[in-house]
Motif scaffolding. Structure first.
Motif, PDB file in Angstrom:
ATOM      1  N   ARG A   9       4.150  11.899  -0.581  1.00  0.00           N
ATOM      2  CA  ARG A   9       4.154  11.260   0.749  1.00  0.00           C
ATOM      3  C   ARG A   9       2.732  11.006   1.227  1.00  0.00           C
ATOM      4  NH1 ARG A   9       8.327  15.079   1.856  1.00  0.00           N
ATOM      5  NH2 ARG A   9       6.933  16.339   3.192  1.00  0.00           N
ATOM      6  N   ALA A  10       1.801  11.885   0.836  1.00  0.00           N
ATOM      7  CA  ALA A  10       0.409  11.737   1.263  1.00  0.00           C
ATOM      8  C   ALA A  10      -0.269  10.504   0.658  1.00  0.00           C
ATOM      9  CB  ALA A  10      -0.379  12.990   0.903  1.00  0.00           C
TER      10      ALA A  10
ATOM     11  N   TRP B  10       0.813  -1.204   0.000  1.00  0.00           N
ATOM     12  CA  TRP B  10       0.000   0.000   0.000  1.00  0.00           C
ATOM     13  C   TRP B  10       0.853   1.263   0.000  1.00  0.00           C
ATOM     14  CZ3 TRP B  10      -4.453  -1.221  -1.735  1.00  0.00           C
ATOM     15  CH2 TRP B  10      -5.007  -2.467  -1.406  1.00  0.00           C
ATOM     16  N   GLY B  11       2.062   1.152  -0.549  1.00  0.00           N
ATOM     17  CA  GLY B  11       2.859   2.342  -0.807  1.00  0.00           C
ATOM     18  C   GLY B  11       3.533   2.966   0.398  1.00  0.00           C
TER      19      GLY B  11
ATOM     20  N   ASN C 188      -0.652   5.282   1.734  1.00  0.00           N
ATOM     21  CA  ASN C 188      -1.693   4.638   2.550  1.00  0.00           C
ATOM     22  C   ASN C 188      -2.670   3.880   1.661  1.00  0.00           C
ATOM     23  OD1 ASN C 188      -4.304   6.457   2.121  1.00  0.00           O
ATOM     24  ND2 ASN C 188      -2.537   7.826   2.249  1.00  0.00           N
ATOM     25  N   ARG C 189      -3.300   2.919   2.242  1.00  0.00           N
ATOM     26  CA  ARG C 189      -4.223   2.037   1.504  1.00  0.00           C
ATOM     27  C   ARG C 189      -5.426   2.791   0.957  1.00  0.00           C
ATOM     28  NH1 ARG C 189      -6.047  -3.994   3.274  1.00  0.00           N
ATOM     29  NH2 ARG C 189      -7.589  -4.342   1.633  1.00  0.00           N
ATOM     30  N   GLU C 190      -5.989   3.691   1.755  1.00  0.00           N
ATOM     31  CA  GLU C 190      -7.194   4.395   1.340  1.00  0.00           C
ATOM     32  C   GLU C 190      -6.972   5.148   0.033  1.00  0.00           C
ATOM     33  OE1 GLU C 190     -10.478   7.571   3.123  1.00  0.00           O
ATOM     34  OE2 GLU C 190      -8.502   7.396   4.056  1.00  0.00           O
ATOM     35  N   TYR C 191      -5.811   5.798  -0.103  1.00  0.00           N
ATOM     36  CA  TYR C 191      -5.543   6.543  -1.323  1.00  0.00           C
ATOM     37  C   TYR C 191      -5.574   5.630  -2.536  1.00  0.00           C
ATOM     38  CZ  TYR C 191      -3.257   9.211  -4.959  1.00  0.00           C
ATOM     39  OH  TYR C 191      -2.991   9.829  -6.152  1.00  0.00           O
TER      40      TYR C 191
ATOM     41  N   LYS D 249       6.565   7.239   2.060  1.00  0.00           N
ATOM     42  CA  LYS D 249       6.766   8.171   3.187  1.00  0.00           C
ATOM     43  C   LYS D 249       8.138   8.827   3.128  1.00  0.00           C
ATOM     44  CE  LYS D 249       3.668   5.675   6.331  1.00  0.00           C
ATOM     45  NZ  LYS D 249       3.584   4.842   7.561  1.00  0.00           N
ATOM     46  N   MET D 250       9.051   8.228   2.400  1.00  0.00           N
ATOM     47  CA  MET D 250      10.403   8.778   2.283  1.00  0.00           C
ATOM     48  C   MET D 250      10.561   9.691   1.072  1.00  0.00           C
ATOM     49  SD  MET D 250      12.806   5.566   3.412  1.00  0.00           S
ATOM     50  CE  MET D 250      12.141   4.420   2.206  1.00  0.00           C
TER      51      MET D 250
END
Length: 396
Positions: free
Chosen positions: A337-338, A324-325, A341-344, A329-330
């Motif tokens: 970076r946003a 999920w990416g 997450n899975r939701e995106y 975050k790096m």
């Protein structure tokens, strides 16, 4: 050392992850010719086949399918190697079997030999001739001691029954996949009845492969399961669909789409589509989950990651892939970076980037393979006859 568990033993305790579409993957890499789609690469370019096996193994495949698609002698009659020498089914299937066994041993995977539909059926040569073609292939698989047999890419359930019967002459487990959609086979036999006939012919695992996308294929599986349940039959279920979206395909699937086979990239499923596919397949009771044309190792990795809890492990390929990416975050850009997450990614609706293209196509269904009365004469039709048919179609 404990004996390696067989297919049916594995299916009894957890989902089994198949591999992907060798024919399309190797065509893109320059080792298979589109049109014949025959697997001479097992003899001509074994390192290319070996490497693709290894990539699928690293992605999480539990099965290394020998690269024997369309390797019946009647299909290979005009196929040759780089030097123009004919390569027969014996050489191809034996080389493919050895390659699949070699790589399977590197990761405790299973290996299988597969049969596909053959020209002898379509030209009406009859049951015994068709079975002779199948026996030539199965003989090699048994001699090489592959773990199980697969009958796949059959459009007609009658031919599928003959293939299963030949495979059942061995002591190997047998899986069977029709390349059909929710409307059933090319003779109008329903998907449910196809499943029933496959199970009654002796298949231990039944399902569908190719021709349609994951979600159309799962609609077919639902119909098969309903038919099997009503008939009191309980084989394991299997699905190995395309990695291309095909909501606009007709009865014969993606081969009727105008993009087939060289412009399908705009339809490719994302890894996140594959997470959804794996979960939906598992929830409706499918236990052998893999892929066919268009599937690359990263698609299989997504399937294996989605089912990691059920399987009790992540694939080796996840070492370089935070699900999920999370690795984003790096990233140096805050808007990227946003996306970590899975939701995106579940809500993302990918754009094609092609502003003048339609979202759907009109299938080019010339009905050359729909009626099947003309199929029996197909080998005797001249090039002029074929061109006349094309010109008449274009006038419409």
């Amino acid at each position: 050392m404990a004996a390696k568990k067989g297919l049916l033993e594995r299916l009894a305790v957890s989902p089994v992850i198949g591999d992907g579409g060798f024919v399309f993957a190797l065509e893109k890499r320059g080792y298979v010719k589109a049109g014949p789609w025959t697997p001479e690469a097992a003899v001509e370019d074994p390192e290319a086949v070996r490497q693709l096996h290894r990539e699928f193994l690293r992605a999480g495949s539990d099965v290394m399918q020998a690269f024997t698609f369309y390797a019946s002698e009647d299909k290979l009659v005009n196929r040759g190697n780089h030097a123009g020498q004919k390569i027969g089914v014996e050489a191809i299937n034996r080389a493919a079997a050895k390659l699949s066994k070699e790589v399977a041993a590197e990761g405790g995977a299973l290996c299988l030999g597969g049969l596909s539909q053959c020209p002898s059926y379509l030209t009406g040569l009859g049951e015994q001739k068709v079975k002779e073609e199948f026996r030539k292939q199965v003989k090699v698989f048994v001699e090489e001691d592959l773990d199980f047999l697969l009958c796949e890419y059959f459009e007609h359930v009658e031919e599928m029954e003959w293939a299963i019967q030949v495979c059942k002459e061995t002591n190997k487990a047998v899986a069977a996949n029709m390349c059909i959609g929710p409307d059933g086979d090319m003779h109008g036999v329903s998907a449910a009845e196809c499943a029933i006939r496959m199970a009654r012919a002796g298949a231990d695992v039944v399902g569908v492969n190719c021709h349609f996308d994951p979600f159309v294929s799962l609609e077919t599986i639902k119909k098969m399961k309903a038919g099997l349940d009503a008939a009191g039959l309980s084989p394991y279920l299997m699905v190995q669909p395309l990695a291309y979206h095909t909501p606009d395909a007709g009865r014969q699937g993606f081969i009727d789409l105008p993009e087939f086979p060289f412009a399908l990239e705009g339809r490719i499923c994302t890894r996140w589509d594959m997470h959804r596919y794996a979960r939906e397949a598992y929830e409706i009771g499918v236990r052998y989950i893999g892929g066919c044309c268009g599937f690359e190792p990263y698609h299989i990795r997504a399937v294996a990651e989605e089912l990691s809890a059920e399987r009790g492990c992540l694939p080796a390929g996840s070492e370089k892939h935070d699900m999920w990416g999370a690795g984003l975050k790096m990233h140096t850009k805050p808007w990227v970076r946003a996306r970590a997450n899975r939701e995106y990614w579940e809500k993302c609706q990918p754009a094609s980037g092609r502003p003048f293209c339609p979202s759907m196509s009109k299938p080019d269904n010339w009905e050359i393979t729909a009626g099947h009365e003309d199929l029996k004469q197909h080998d005797t039709e001249t090039t002029a006859d074929e061109m006349k048919r094309v010109l008449e179609f274009k006038k419409q």
